[in-house]
Design a protein around this motif. Sequence first.
Motif, PDB file in Angstrom:
ATOM      1  N   UNK A 174      29.756  26.024  43.642  1.00 27.62           N
ATOM      2  CA  UNK A 174      30.718  25.564  44.637  1.00 27.62           C
ATOM      3  C   UNK A 174      31.928  26.484  44.710  1.00 27.62           C
ATOM      4  N   UNK A 175      32.459  26.897  43.544  1.00 26.41           N
ATOM      5  CA  UNK A 175      33.636  27.769  43.564  1.00 26.41           C
ATOM      6  C   UNK A 175      33.261  29.242  43.462  1.00 26.41           C
TER       7      UNK A 175
ATOM      8  N   UNK B  51      34.187  28.452  35.898  1.00 23.42           N
ATOM      9  CA  UNK B  51      35.312  27.539  35.713  1.00 23.42           C
ATOM     10  C   UNK B  51      35.862  27.461  34.300  1.00 23.42           C
ATOM     11  N   UNK B  52      34.988  27.416  33.308  1.00 26.32           N
ATOM     12  CA  UNK B  52      35.446  27.091  31.947  1.00 26.32           C
ATOM     13  C   UNK B  52      36.315  28.173  31.326  1.00 26.32           C
ATOM     14  N   UNK B  53      36.164  29.430  31.758  1.00 21.83           N
ATOM     15  CA  UNK B  53      36.983  30.499  31.183  1.00 21.83           C
ATOM     16  C   UNK B  53      38.443  30.382  31.601  1.00 21.83           C
ATOM     17  N   UNK B  54      38.706  29.598  32.641  1.00 24.81           N
ATOM     18  CA  UNK B  54      40.080  29.311  33.052  1.00 24.81           C
ATOM     19  C   UNK B  54      40.504  27.920  32.582  1.00 24.81           C
ATOM     20  N   UNK B  55      39.648  26.935  32.780  1.00 26.94           N
ATOM     21  CA  UNK B  55      40.035  25.551  32.501  1.00 26.94           C
ATOM     22  C   UNK B  55      40.288  25.298  31.018  1.00 26.94           C
TER      23      UNK B  55
ATOM     24  N   UNK C 277      33.511  30.989  50.951  1.00 22.58           N
ATOM     25  CA  UNK C 277      32.706  31.971  51.693  1.00 22.58           C
ATOM     26  C   UNK C 277      33.586  33.063  52.292  1.00 22.58           C
ATOM     27  N   UNK C 278      34.604  32.660  53.027  1.00 23.98           N
ATOM     28  CA  UNK C 278      35.476  33.635  53.660  1.00 23.98           C
ATOM     29  C   UNK C 278      36.394  34.308  52.634  1.00 23.98           C
ATOM     30  N   UNK C 279      36.860  33.538  51.660  1.00 22.45           N
ATOM     31  CA  UNK C 279      37.769  34.102  50.653  1.00 22.45           C
ATOM     32  C   UNK C 279      37.073  35.177  49.824  1.00 22.45           C
ATOM     33  N   UNK C 280      35.868  34.878  49.352  1.00 21.15           N
ATOM     34  CA  UNK C 280      35.134  35.831  48.523  1.00 21.15           C
ATOM     35  C   UNK C 280      34.763  37.073  49.332  1.00 21.15           C
ATOM     36  N   UNK C 281      34.403  36.864  50.594  1.00 18.12           N
ATOM     37  CA  UNK C 281      34.042  37.995  51.459  1.00 18.12           C
ATOM     38  C   UNK C 281      35.224  38.935  51.681  1.00 18.12           C
ATOM     39  N   UNK C 282      36.433  38.432  51.549  1.00 19.49           N
ATOM     40  CA  UNK C 282      37.625  39.257  51.735  1.00 19.49           C
ATOM     41  C   UNK C 282      38.077  39.917  50.437  1.00 19.49           C
ATOM     42  N   UNK C 283      37.313  39.747  49.371  1.00 22.50           N
ATOM     43  CA  UNK C 283      37.585  40.499  48.155  1.00 22.50           C
ATOM     44  C   UNK C 283      38.341  39.777  47.066  1.00 22.50           C
ATOM     45  N   UNK C 284      38.583  38.481  47.226  1.00 23.58           N
ATOM     46  CA  UNK C 284      39.249  37.725  46.168  1.00 23.58           C
ATOM     47  C   UNK C 284      38.283  37.470  45.013  1.00 23.58           C
ATOM     48  N   UNK C 285      38.828  37.326  43.822  1.00 19.83           N
ATOM     49  CA  UNK C 285      38.070  36.973  42.616  1.00 19.83           C
ATOM     50  C   UNK C 285      38.230  35.468  42.412  1.00 19.83           C
ATOM     51  N   UNK C 286      37.256  34.705  42.860  1.00 18.93           N
ATOM     52  CA  UNK C 286      37.425  33.253  42.944  1.00 18.93           C
ATOM     53  C   UNK C 286      37.529  32.567  41.583  1.00 18.93           C
ATOM     54  N   UNK C 287      36.962  33.159  40.541  1.00 21.19           N
ATOM     55  CA  UNK C 287      37.156  32.568  39.207  1.00 21.19           C
ATOM     56  C   UNK C 287      38.643  32.479  38.883  1.00 21.19           C
ATOM     57  N   UNK C 288      39.398  33.498  39.303  1.00 23.37           N
ATOM     58  CA  UNK C 288      40.828  33.544  39.022  1.00 23.37           C
ATOM     59  C   UNK C 288      41.644  32.775  40.052  1.00 23.37           C
ATOM     60  N   UNK C 289      41.293  32.861  41.317  1.00 20.37           N
ATOM     61  CA  UNK C 289      42.120  32.259  42.360  1.00 20.37           C
ATOM     62  C   UNK C 289      41.885  30.755  42.467  1.00 20.37           C
ATOM     63  N   UNK C 290      40.673  30.373  42.806  1.00 22.94           N
ATOM     64  CA  UNK C 290      40.343  28.954  42.882  1.00 22.94           C
ATOM     65  C   UNK C 290      40.414  28.331  41.495  1.00 22.94           C
ATOM     66  N   UNK C 291      39.995  29.098  40.486  1.00 25.75           N
ATOM     67  CA  UNK C 291      40.066  28.591  39.112  1.00 25.75           C
ATOM     68  C   UNK C 291      41.483  28.244  38.696  1.00 25.75           C
TER      69      UNK C 291
ATOM     70  N   UNK D 142      50.176  28.106  43.421  1.00 25.38           N
ATOM     71  CA  UNK D 142      49.846  28.856  44.634  1.00 25.38           C
ATOM     72  C   UNK D 142      50.661  30.142  44.714  1.00 25.38           C
ATOM     73  N   UNK D 143      51.926  30.083  44.259  1.00 18.16           N
ATOM     74  CA  UNK D 143      52.778  31.275  44.332  1.00 18.16           C
ATOM     75  C   UNK D 143      52.324  32.379  43.384  1.00 18.16           C
ATOM     76  N   UNK D 144      51.423  32.047  42.437  1.00 20.58           N
ATOM     77  CA  UNK D 144      50.933  33.021  41.464  1.00 20.58           C
ATOM     78  C   UNK D 144      49.496  33.485  41.731  1.00 20.58           C
ATOM     79  N   UNK D 145      48.835  32.913  42.724  1.00 20.64           N
ATOM     80  CA  UNK D 145      47.410  33.178  42.919  1.00 20.64           C
ATOM     81  C   UNK D 145      47.149  34.672  43.068  1.00 20.64           C
ATOM     82  N   UNK D 146      46.227  35.172  42.262  1.00 23.60           N
ATOM     83  CA  UNK D 146      45.892  36.598  42.289  1.00 23.60           C
ATOM     84  C   UNK D 146      44.514  36.801  41.684  1.00 23.60           C
ATOM     85  N   UNK D 147      43.916  37.919  42.001  1.00 17.47           N
ATOM     86  CA  UNK D 147      42.622  38.276  41.448  1.00 17.47           C
ATOM     87  C   UNK D 147      41.774  38.951  42.495  1.00 17.47           C
ATOM     88  N   UNK D 148      41.397  40.181  42.241  1.00 15.52           N
ATOM     89  CA  UNK D 148      40.657  40.961  43.230  1.00 15.52           C
ATOM     90  C   UNK D 148      39.356  41.502  42.661  1.00 15.52           C
TER      91      UNK D 148
END
Length: 211
Positions: free
Chosen positions: A54-55, A59-63, A101-115, A142-148
């Motif tokens: 889903x993400x 998840x667990x490496x962040x949570x 779908x759109x976030x990952x396609x734009x180059x974000x690292x979702x483990x870090x951002x959504x995580x 949200x102000x810290x979200x990062x990961x590429x």
Amino acid sequence: ADPASRRLLEYVRGRQGPRMALSWCDGAQLEEESAALLNGSLAHVLDYDDVSLAMRGHPSVVFFPALLALAENEDCSVADVTAAYAVAMQVAAALGRAAVDTQYARGWHSSATIGMLGAAAGCARLLRLDASAIAHAVGIAVSHVAGTQENFGTMSKALQTGHAASVAVRCDTNVPFTWQARSSSGRAKTSAAWPLSARSASTADAPTAGT
């Protein structure tokens, strides 16, 4: 230890603070955010992680690094940590199904951002923050979200998940000191960065697991 682990250990070693937590690799006590940074990075260094479709990430490496660092300083049971993890996973999965779908396609690292956002919500549950405090805590996150994805294949890929874990700790422990963020929707301003996909949060998981 691999080179990334050694360098992170050198970076955080000896850090002190009012709230300390365990380094998983050597048993040392570190300042709470530094422990989450170290443990969240080291957990992702070799990529032997769990996967959430889903993400589209791990998840667990962040949570767990965030939740366990906080739990060491709170009156928490195993059940409390489990419930907080479940909240983190629910939030991350809902965000992932809506935007990954759109976030990952734009180059974000979702483990870090959504995580990071999931971990912030889970930490808020662990600390039993009220609704207003939760909104501010997630706003701070949200102000810290990062990961590429540009950092895939480098030491900084793992550092991104460690950063996410440490931010989750920081934003939830800052709330009692009245650090505020916007607590209402800013969708019009954020949609360009995180455009929602056509799928709703109730649809099936994405078929491809990423990193």
